[in-house]
Design a protein around this motif. Structure first.
Motif, mmCIF file in Angstrom:
data_model
loop_
_atom_site.group_PDB
_atom_site.id
_atom_site.type_symbol
_atom_site.label_atom_id
_atom_site.label_comp_id
_atom_site.label_asym_id
_atom_site.label_seq_id
_atom_site.Cartn_x
_atom_site.Cartn_y
_atom_site.Cartn_z
ATOM 1 N N ARG A 33 11.802 -7.854 -9.044
ATOM 2 C CA ARG A 33 11.743 -6.637 -10.106
ATOM 3 C C ARG A 33 10.750 -5.564 -9.559
ATOM 4 N N ILE A 34 10.641 -4.664 -10.248
ATOM 5 C CA ILE A 34 9.589 -3.746 -9.930
ATOM 6 C C ILE A 34 8.512 -3.225 -10.967
ATOM 7 N N VAL A 35 7.491 -3.294 -10.609
ATOM 8 C CA VAL A 35 6.075 -3.017 -11.413
ATOM 9 C C VAL A 35 5.970 -1.696 -11.216
ATOM 10 N N TYR A 36 6.001 -0.767 -12.307
ATOM 11 C CA TYR A 36 5.539 0.619 -12.312
ATOM 12 C C TYR A 36 4.342 1.025 -12.742
ATOM 13 N N MET A 37 3.766 1.921 -11.957
ATOM 14 C CA MET A 37 2.413 2.344 -12.163
ATOM 15 C C MET A 37 2.461 3.549 -13.356
ATOM 16 N N ASP A 38 1.286 3.779 -13.804
ATOM 17 C CA ASP A 38 1.351 4.776 -14.826
ATOM 18 C C ASP A 38 1.630 6.275 -14.306
ATOM 19 N N ASP A 39 1.500 6.538 -12.919
ATOM 20 C CA ASP A 39 1.927 7.776 -12.417
ATOM 21 C C ASP A 39 2.719 7.817 -10.907
ATOM 22 N N ASN A 40 2.979 8.814 -10.630
ATOM 23 C CA ASN A 40 3.570 8.985 -9.231
ATOM 24 C C ASN A 40 3.223 10.243 -8.465
ATOM 25 N N PRO A 41 2.031 10.289 -7.839
ATOM 26 C CA PRO A 41 1.494 11.656 -7.322
ATOM 27 C C PRO A 41 2.517 12.187 -6.230
ATOM 28 N N ARG A 42 3.112 11.285 -5.572
ATOM 29 C CA ARG A 42 3.924 11.519 -4.389
ATOM 30 C C ARG A 42 5.260 12.577 -4.717
ATOM 31 N N ILE A 43 5.823 11.890 -6.124
ATOM 32 C CA ILE A 43 7.065 12.811 -6.494
ATOM 33 C C ILE A 43 6.599 14.071 -6.844
ATOM 34 N N GLU A 44 5.443 14.272 -7.598
ATOM 35 C CA GLU A 44 4.867 15.574 -7.663
ATOM 36 C C GLU A 44 4.458 16.495 -6.526
ATOM 37 N N ALA A 45 3.977 15.736 -5.521
ATOM 38 C CA ALA A 45 3.997 16.627 -4.141
ATOM 39 C C ALA A 45 5.288 17.087 -3.632
ATOM 40 N N LEU A 46 6.362 16.193 -3.803
ATOM 41 C CA LEU A 46 7.447 16.432 -3.259
ATOM 42 C C LEU A 46 8.068 17.646 -4.136
ATOM 43 N N LEU A 47 7.910 17.767 -5.160
ATOM 44 C CA LEU A 47 8.554 18.654 -6.162
ATOM 45 C C LEU A 47 7.651 20.155 -5.785
ATOM 46 N N LEU B 7 0.761 -1.062 -0.049
ATOM 47 C CA LEU B 7 -0.009 -0.093 -0.011
ATOM 48 C C LEU B 7 0.842 1.215 0.068
ATOM 49 N N GLN B 8 1.904 1.359 0.832
ATOM 50 C CA GLN B 8 2.989 2.348 0.817
ATOM 51 C C GLN B 8 3.447 2.557 -0.619
ATOM 52 N N GLN B 9 3.970 1.496 -1.456
ATOM 53 C CA GLN B 9 4.554 1.668 -2.599
ATOM 54 C C GLN B 9 3.696 2.080 -3.724
ATOM 55 N N ILE B 10 2.343 1.676 -3.461
ATOM 56 C CA ILE B 10 1.422 2.039 -4.541
ATOM 57 C C ILE B 10 1.313 3.647 -4.481
ATOM 58 N N THR B 11 1.328 4.359 -3.412
ATOM 59 C CA THR B 11 1.241 5.911 -3.303
ATOM 60 C C THR B 11 2.505 6.458 -3.874
ATOM 61 N N SER B 12 3.418 5.562 -4.111
ATOM 62 C CA SER B 12 4.694 6.064 -4.580
ATOM 63 C C SER B 12 5.086 5.751 -6.209
ATOM 64 N N GLY B 13 3.897 5.240 -6.587
ATOM 65 C CA GLY B 13 4.132 5.087 -8.106
ATOM 66 C C GLY B 13 4.905 3.573 -8.516
ATOM 67 N N PHE B 14 4.843 2.682 -7.622
ATOM 68 C CA PHE B 14 5.585 1.494 -7.865
ATOM 69 C C PHE B 14 5.188 0.271 -7.141
ATOM 70 N N VAL B 15 5.382 -1.060 -7.477
ATOM 71 C CA VAL B 15 5.250 -2.009 -6.391
ATOM 72 C C VAL B 15 6.394 -3.044 -6.750
ATOM 73 N N LYS B 16 6.831 -3.604 -5.861
ATOM 74 C CA LYS B 16 7.731 -4.663 -5.754
ATOM 75 C C LYS B 16 6.915 -5.699 -6.128
ATOM 76 N N HIS B 17 7.383 -6.796 -7.257
ATOM 77 C CA HIS B 17 6.550 -7.595 -7.449
ATOM 78 C C HIS B 17 6.761 -8.920 -6.806
ATOM 79 N N PRO B 18 5.307 -9.476 -6.174
ATOM 80 C CA PRO B 18 5.347 -10.330 -5.068
ATOM 81 C C PRO B 18 6.246 -11.753 -5.237
ATOM 82 N N PHE B 19 6.631 -11.899 -6.471
ATOM 83 C CA PHE B 19 7.031 -13.275 -6.743
ATOM 84 C C PHE B 19 8.523 -13.208 -7.300
ATOM 85 N N GLU B 20 8.703 -12.130 -8.125
ATOM 86 C CA GLU B 20 9.946 -12.056 -8.810
ATOM 87 C C GLU B 20 10.804 -10.630 -8.369
#
Length: 206
Positions: free
Chosen positions: A75-89, A60-73
């Motif tokens: 690697r990183i699964v990226y989402m289409d957007d990252n609202p948290r990084i925009e909030a930081l900027l 849940l934390q990762q989703i709010t930062s625009g990615f998720v660590k794959h549960p079985f592999e």
């Protein structure tokens, strides 16, 4: 035993706390709600897979930062957007001087550093993947050099460091441990701190 609190023996400036709120985008919100209610995540190929309940908390934390660590592999699964990084900027537009940015996940640190470097800013990193010599160089770059941003994991840099050159601390994301949080706050609230220290938490609405 006899205990003396820091406030009783040191004349330090105030700690000032604020939060900066942001909205999840529709895609992030849908992924968050699916994980929250069903412990499931949509992968990039359209598959939906289950996640253990305990792991879902970090997901849940990762989703709010625009990615998720794959549960079985590994690697990183990226989402289409990252609202948290925009909030930081957005927050950084109103900040002067050097800044410490604490982030729980290395993927967050990589994203933060990439965006700041793209804007021509001087960034140093401090986390488990940085060797001892580079860690010392990162501290020196913030304290006496030209580094503007010290981007770090609280578990790696939250204890024992002196980072008093920065009067602003941003918590991009938090650990679940109060001890880690309090220790990380004191990296720039200690002997040598001159002005009030601001602590800004980035918080997703709802």
């Amino acid at each position: 035993s006899y205990r003396v609190l820091k406030k009783d023996c040191l004349d330090l400036p105030e700690k000032i706390y604020t939060s900066h709120y942001f909205d999840l985008t529709p895609g992030s919100r849908a992924a968050y709600e699916l994980m929250e209610s069903e412990f499931r995540i949509n992968l990039e190929n359209g598959d939906v897979t289950s996640v253990a309940a305990l792991a879902a908390i970090s997901k849940l934390q990762q989703i709010t930062s625009g990615f998720v660590k794959h549960p079985f592999e590994d690697r990183i699964v990226y989402m289409d957007d990252n609202p948290r990084i925009e909030a930081l900027l957005e927050v950084l537009e109103g900040v002067k001087g050097k800044v410490i940015i604490w982030a729980k996940f290395r993927e967050e640190i990589a994203n933060i550093s990439a965006r700041l470097k793209l804007a021509g800013r001087k960034v140093v990193e401090y986390h488990g993947g940085v060797d001892k010599d580079e860690r010392e160089e990162a501290i020196d770059a913030l304290q006496t050099g030209d580094a503007e941003f010290f981007v770090a994991q609280p578990k790696a840099g939250g204890v024992g460091l002196t980072l008093t050159a920065a009067e602003t601390t941003i918590y991009y994301s938090n650990e679940f441990s109060l001890r880690i949080r309090l220790q990380s706050e004191d990296r720039n609230h200690r002997i040598g701190t001159k002005g009030d220290v601001r602590y800004i938490d980035l918080v997703g609405n709802d």
